[in-house]
Design a protein around this motif. Sequence first.
Motif, mmCIF file in Angstrom:
data_model
loop_
_atom_site.group_PDB
_atom_site.id
_atom_site.type_symbol
_atom_site.label_atom_id
_atom_site.label_comp_id
_atom_site.label_asym_id
_atom_site.label_seq_id
_atom_site.Cartn_x
_atom_site.Cartn_y
_atom_site.Cartn_z
ATOM 1 N N LYS A 221 29.831 -68.130 -5.252
ATOM 2 C CA LYS A 221 29.052 -68.746 -6.342
ATOM 3 C C LYS A 221 28.204 -69.896 -5.794
ATOM 4 O O LYS A 221 27.042 -70.068 -6.157
ATOM 5 N N ASN A 222 28.793 -70.679 -4.891
ATOM 6 C CA ASN A 222 28.066 -71.785 -4.258
ATOM 7 C C ASN A 222 26.840 -71.241 -3.515
ATOM 8 O O ASN A 222 25.740 -71.793 -3.607
ATOM 9 N N ARG A 224 25.325 -68.239 -3.949
ATOM 10 C CA ARG A 224 24.370 -67.574 -4.869
ATOM 11 C C ARG A 224 23.505 -68.600 -5.594
ATOM 12 O O ARG A 224 22.307 -68.424 -5.741
ATOM 13 N N ARG A 225 24.127 -69.701 -6.000
ATOM 14 C CA ARG A 225 23.386 -70.721 -6.756
ATOM 15 C C ARG A 225 22.744 -71.758 -5.841
ATOM 16 O O ARG A 225 22.149 -72.714 -6.314
ATOM 17 N N LYS A 227 24.050 -74.205 -4.289
ATOM 18 C CA LYS A 227 24.549 -75.531 -4.657
ATOM 19 C C LYS A 227 24.921 -76.308 -3.406
ATOM 20 O O LYS A 227 25.240 -75.704 -2.376
#
Length: 266
Positions: A221-222, A224-225, A227
């Motif tokens: 998720k980190n 993909r986004r 962040k």
Amino acid sequence: MTKVAIITGSSRGIGKAIALELAAEGYTIVLNGRSEERLADTLEIIQKTQPNSISICCDVSILEGANLLISKTIETFGRLDILVNNVGISMRGHVAELNPEVFKTVFESNVLGTVYPTIPAIDHIRKTQGSIVFISSLAGIRGLPGLSAYCSSKMALRAIAESIRIEEKKNNIHVGLIFVGITDIEHNKETIAADGSKRVLASRKDKKVQSTESVAKAVYKNIRRRKFITVLTGIGRLNAFMQPRMPLIVERLILKNIHKFEEASK
Ligand SMILES: NC(=O)c1ccc[n+]([C@@H]2O[C@H](COP(=O)([O-])OP(=O)(O)OC[C@H]3O[C@@H](n4cnc5c(N)ncnc54)[C@H](OP(=O)(O)O)[C@@H]3O)[C@@H](O)[C@H]2O)c1
């Protein structure tokens, strides 16, 4: 050509879970570890999803090993999209009782084992505008009793990540820093005792721990986004909020719960 991800220390534990997660998301995987046997077992599993994946057996805390990891990846696939710096070892013992070699071993693994593969990887990740991810720990938010070398090595990752993030802004490299909480461990995971010897950690099956799969999902998720910082677990987020604002209160809370730290570090 599918995107290529290297995960250092991915023959087992959190690294293996990240490799499985990225493979499921369509990345060709480069596994890494020092034991040929463990790598072969994990590669067999990964190749069921990503048949072109490979493993490179080398020690990333040694310059030649880290250089080999990157050069062999480029030689094989011609590209690199993600480098996850996952290799790390913990330690136990109060500073007064530590064999100074403990600091050397921990910094070689956790800091040099991160910097050595990162330096030759940057040029390739610039071309794909990909990601460099650092696996830190909640122990990298503040110094904790019995974990001085581990905490300081994980804090060093933050400084390295912050520097690269600014340096590579113009090249659009994503830098991620993951503060991982206490996670399930595989049988025979080792730590370094105060005298410098290796010690097998007790099972965490009966404790409240994150699964390696949930950590891997947070890492993806980190990425993909794109962040910068991801802090895992509620207690981790509370600690990250309180530490810079009220460090003395955090210290008092730790002193009040010192027995829990002693227990957790078994
Ligand atoms: N488990 C937790 O509770 C927890 C919590 C917070 C943060 N973390 C961090 O998460 C990361 C992974 O932890 P883990 O618990 O999954 O560890 P682990 O079970 O001990 O696995 C470590 C992996 O790295 C490989 N490795 C170790 N040193 C290496 C080196 N110098 N060069 C190449 N490969 C090496 C190991 O294989 P070989 O031994 O065969 O080389 C293994 O595949 C570490 O950075 C750790 O600090 C873990």
